[in-house]
Enzyme design. Structure first.
Site, PDB file in Angstrom:
ATOM      1  N   LYS A   1      -3.094   5.262  -2.590  1.00 53.96           N
ATOM      2  CA  LYS A   1      -4.107   6.016  -1.854  1.00 53.96           C
ATOM      3  C   LYS A   1      -4.537   7.185  -2.728  1.00 53.96           C
ATOM      4  O   LYS A   1      -3.674   7.854  -3.327  1.00 53.96           O
ATOM      5  CB  LYS A   1      -3.517   6.535  -0.544  1.00 53.96           C
ATOM      6  CG  LYS A   1      -3.159   5.430   0.431  1.00 53.96           C
ATOM      7  CD  LYS A   1      -4.403   4.779   1.016  1.00 53.96           C
ATOM      8  CE  LYS A   1      -4.080   3.752   2.074  1.00 53.96           C
ATOM      9  NZ  LYS A   1      -5.276   3.167   2.695  1.00 53.96           N
TER      10      LYS A   1
ATOM     11  N   GLU B   1     -11.217   0.740  -3.563  1.00 51.93           N
ATOM     12  CA  GLU B   1     -11.540   0.477  -2.158  1.00 51.93           C
ATOM     13  C   GLU B   1     -12.171   1.713  -1.503  1.00 51.93           C
ATOM     14  O   GLU B   1     -11.640   2.818  -1.596  1.00 51.93           O
ATOM     15  CB  GLU B   1     -10.229   0.107  -1.450  1.00 51.93           C
ATOM     16  CG  GLU B   1     -10.364  -0.517  -0.081  1.00 51.93           C
ATOM     17  CD  GLU B   1      -8.975  -0.928   0.475  1.00 51.93           C
ATOM     18  OE1 GLU B   1      -8.042  -1.218  -0.314  1.00 51.93           O
ATOM     19  OE2 GLU B   1      -8.836  -0.939   1.701  1.00 51.93           O
TER      20      GLU B   1
ATOM     21  N   GLY C   1      -4.518  -4.382   6.031  1.00 48.45           N
ATOM     22  CA  GLY C   1      -3.581  -4.162   7.128  1.00 48.45           C
ATOM     23  C   GLY C   1      -3.781  -2.778   7.711  1.00 48.45           C
ATOM     24  O   GLY C   1      -4.433  -1.924   7.107  1.00 48.45           O
TER      25      GLY C   1
ATOM     26  N   SER D   1       0.857  -1.179   0.000  1.00 51.16           N
ATOM     27  CA  SER D   1       0.000   0.000   0.000  1.00 51.16           C
ATOM     28  C   SER D   1       0.898   1.234   0.000  1.00 51.16           C
ATOM     29  O   SER D   1       1.652   1.453   0.944  1.00 51.16           O
ATOM     30  CB  SER D   1      -0.876  -0.040   1.262  1.00 51.16           C
ATOM     31  OG  SER D   1      -1.635   1.126   1.400  1.00 51.16           O
TER      32      SER D   1
ATOM     33  N   LYS E   1      -1.076  -0.878  -4.396  1.00 52.02           N
ATOM     34  CA  LYS E   1      -2.300  -0.131  -4.042  1.00 52.02           C
ATOM     35  C   LYS E   1      -1.890   1.301  -3.783  1.00 52.02           C
ATOM     36  O   LYS E   1      -0.935   1.544  -3.043  1.00 52.02           O
ATOM     37  CB  LYS E   1      -2.923  -0.772  -2.809  1.00 52.02           C
ATOM     38  CG  LYS E   1      -3.841   0.112  -1.972  1.00 52.02           C
ATOM     39  CD  LYS E   1      -4.601  -0.713  -0.937  1.00 52.02           C
ATOM     40  CE  LYS E   1      -4.837   0.048   0.354  1.00 52.02           C
ATOM     41  NZ  LYS E   1      -5.534  -0.787   1.365  1.00 52.02           N
TER      42      LYS E   1
ATOM     43  N   ASP F   1     -13.892  -1.583   2.826  1.00 53.72           N
ATOM     44  CA  ASP F   1     -12.999  -1.719   3.975  1.00 53.72           C
ATOM     45  C   ASP F   1     -13.760  -1.149   5.187  1.00 53.72           C
ATOM     46  O   ASP F   1     -14.471  -1.894   5.893  1.00 53.72           O
ATOM     47  CB  ASP F   1     -11.685  -0.961   3.692  1.00 53.72           C
ATOM     48  CG  ASP F   1     -10.709  -0.925   4.859  1.00 53.72           C
ATOM     49  OD1 ASP F   1     -11.065  -1.369   5.963  1.00 53.72           O
ATOM     50  OD2 ASP F   1      -9.563  -0.434   4.694  1.00 53.72           O
TER      51      ASP F   1
ATOM     52  N   LYS G   1     -10.257  -7.228   7.850  1.00 52.29           N
ATOM     53  CA  LYS G   1      -9.264  -6.886   8.879  1.00 52.29           C
ATOM     54  C   LYS G   1      -9.853  -7.364  10.191  1.00 52.29           C
ATOM     55  O   LYS G   1     -10.928  -6.908  10.588  1.00 52.29           O
ATOM     56  CB  LYS G   1      -9.064  -5.366   8.968  1.00 52.29           C
ATOM     57  CG  LYS G   1      -8.392  -4.720   7.766  1.00 52.29           C
ATOM     58  CD  LYS G   1      -8.313  -3.202   7.945  1.00 52.29           C
ATOM     59  CE  LYS G   1      -7.652  -2.555   6.722  1.00 52.29           C
ATOM     60  NZ  LYS G   1      -7.780  -1.079   6.730  1.00 52.29           N
TER      61      LYS G   1
ATOM     62  N   ASP H   1      -7.315   3.138  -3.160  1.00 51.74           N
ATOM     63  CA  ASP H   1      -8.057   3.177  -1.900  1.00 51.74           C
ATOM     64  C   ASP H   1      -8.298   4.636  -1.519  1.00 51.74           C
ATOM     65  O   ASP H   1      -7.356   5.403  -1.338  1.00 51.74           O
ATOM     66  CB  ASP H   1      -7.236   2.477  -0.801  1.00 51.74           C
ATOM     67  CG  ASP H   1      -7.978   2.380   0.525  1.00 51.74           C
ATOM     68  OD1 ASP H   1      -9.122   2.851   0.620  1.00 51.74           O
ATOM     69  OD2 ASP H   1      -7.394   1.813   1.481  1.00 51.74           O
TER      70      ASP H   1
HETATM   71  O1  OSB Z   1      -7.291   1.696   4.429  1.00 49.89           O
HETATM   72  O2  OSB Z   1      -6.229  -0.099   4.192  1.00 49.89           O
HETATM   73  C1  OSB Z   1      -6.350   0.989   4.729  1.00 49.89           C
HETATM   74  C2  OSB Z   1      -3.296   1.717   6.913  1.00 49.89           C
HETATM   75  C3  OSB Z   1      -3.899   2.308   8.013  1.00 49.89           C
HETATM   76  C4  OSB Z   1      -5.271   2.497   8.012  1.00 49.89           C
HETATM   77  C5  OSB Z   1      -6.031   2.087   6.911  1.00 49.89           C
HETATM   78  C6  OSB Z   1      -5.438   1.476   5.821  1.00 49.89           C
HETATM   79  C7  OSB Z   1      -4.032   1.317   5.806  1.00 49.89           C
HETATM   80  C8  OSB Z   1      -3.280   0.748   4.691  1.00 49.89           C
HETATM   81  C9  OSB Z   1      -1.953   0.078   5.004  1.00 49.89           C
HETATM   82  O3  OSB Z   1      -3.622   0.856   3.544  1.00 49.89           O
HETATM   83  C10 OSB Z   1      -1.935  -1.367   4.723  1.00 49.89           C
HETATM   84  C11 OSB Z   1      -0.766  -2.078   5.366  1.00 49.89           C
HETATM   85  O4  OSB Z   1      -0.783  -2.340   6.590  1.00 49.89           O
HETATM   86  O5  OSB Z   1       0.182  -2.401   4.646  1.00 49.89           O
HETATM   87 MG    MG Z   2      -8.522   0.629   3.045  1.00 54.16          MG
END
Ligand code: OSB
Ligand code: MG
Length: 369
Positions: free
Chosen positions: A163, A213, A290, A135, A161, A238, A262, A188
């Site tokens: 953001k 996402e 994660g 990510s 992925k 999510d 999660k 995401d």
């Molecule tokens: O939206 O998936 C998410 C990290 C913190 C809070 C929300 C998210 C995330 C990540 C990181 O995208 C994913 C990872 O732990 O590698």
């Molecule tokens: Mg997410």
């Protein structure tokens, strides 16, 4: 198994590189570590709540309070406790899934160590290697983002992925696709868009994304279902996939075609497995998300991702992608094929390093019956 002692620690670990989402930029992670002791064994769990209520309403402070005033006393009141029993028993307390999950995870680790099996065997996983994705947060420039994507692809990650947020979306995808036309790519939004911005989101259909996402805020299923009707890119929930019940409703409403699981967000492994099983019966693929966990939380995620219906590369990356020094030995590594081996020792299967935990501790409290 009679729980003799529970310890909570508030830890802070600096990131190797800042992590920026539509909520803002973070340079470090502060989280609660839970240790549950019985018969000379220690089970470890991690609470994924963050310092501020941005991803969800929970924070490290609210989770600490729930654990101290309700969840830990519940465990001490019952003399024998299996994680399944804990799940049933604390259902009466509304909300606060991350606090519940942290303690449930510790009880799972303890249970598996007592049975002398790795966790994945205890709850019926079938995989020995987990496909790994990464990510990538919002960067200072497109050049920096493309550089980071190059770096991660060279390390073997199977999918990227990114953001997104309003203003860091269409043009960014365009630049990425110019440089990497064929990689597995997903976006995401962490709920950064409102329904009246749906025309922007529909433009993402041009980029052959694996999924989009959480475009809309948490708790929403209706607007997601209206958007999914108008988009060919599969939507993945999510923040809105709060429980097995909300996932059933999302499925019935057509709010998404994929679910991010999660354990922390949904209240623990028992609920996560319920979601997994419901999705499997209804041909809805899932993958493991994660929350930038330390190696302890990530080891739990690795075990969960061994279940059969986890069908996409997961947000499960190597230790060194997050932290200079992870809390566990051996640290989590990615193979050149972009997979991570599931630990095979009892419980979470990795060894938390007490000296590193101590070094990162801001606050510590011991609870006894
Ligand atoms: O939206 O998936 C998410 C990290 C913190 C809070 C929300 C998210 C995330 C990540 C990181 O995208 C994913 C990872 O732990 O590698
Ligand atoms: Mg997410």
């Amino acid at each position: 198994m009679k729980i003799e002692r529970i310890e909570l620690s508030l830890l802070k670990l600096p990131f190797v590189h800042f992590f920026e989402t539509s909520f803002g930029r973070e340079e470090e992670r502060t989280f609660i570590l839970v240790k549950a002791y019985a018969e000379g064994i220690c089970g470890y769990g991690e609470v994924v709540a963050e310092t501020d209520p941005l991803y969800s309403y929970e924070t490290t402070s609210t989770a600490w309070l729930l654990l101290k005033d309700y969840l830990i006393p519940y465990v001490f009141k019952k003399s024998i406790i299996h994680p399944q029993e804990f799940y049933e028993g604390v259902k009466k307390y509304k909300g606060h899934p991350m606090a519940k999950a942290g303690l449930e995870l510790a009880l799972w680790d303890l249970q598996a160590k007592k049975e002398n099996h790795p966790l994945w065997k205890v709850y019926g996983g079938i995989k020995t290697e987990i496909p790994s994705g990464v990510s990538v947060g919002i960067q200072d420039s497109v050049t920096q983002l493309l550089e980071r994507i190059h770096l991660f692809l060279n390390q073997g990650y199977q999918r990227i992925k990114i953001k997104i947020k309003p203003g860091w979306d269409i043009d960014i995808c365009n630049e990425i696709r110019k440089e990497f036309p064929d990689i597995l790519l997903q976006a995401d939004a962490n709920g950064a868009y409102s329904f009246n911005e749906k025309e922007i989101l529909k433009k993402l259909d041009a980029f052959n994304l694996l999924m989009l996402e959480q475009p809309f805020p948490p708790y929403d299923l209706w607007d997601h279902s209206r958007l999914q009707m108008e988009m060919k890119t599969p939507l993945c929930l999510d923040e809105s996939a709060l429980s097995a019940d909300s996932v059933r409703k999302a499925y019935e409403m057509g709010s998404c075609r994929i679910i991010n699981i999660k354990a922390g967000r949904v209240g623990g492994i028992v609920e996560a497995i319920k979601i997994h099983d419901f999705c499997q019966e209804n041909s809805l693929p899932v993958w493991c998300g994660g929350m930038l966990e330390s190696g302890i939380g990530r080891a739990h995620n690795l075990h969960l991702a061994t279940l059969q219906n986890f069908k996409f590369p997961n947000d499960l990356s190597a230790s060194k992608r997050y932290y200079a020094e992870d809390l566990i030995e051996p640290d989590i590594k990615i193979s050149s094929q972009g997979t991570i081996k599931v630990p095979n020792s009892p419980g979470i299967g990795v060894s938390p390093q007490e000296n590193r935990i101590k070094k990162a501790t801001l606050k510590h409290e011991v609870f006894k019956p």
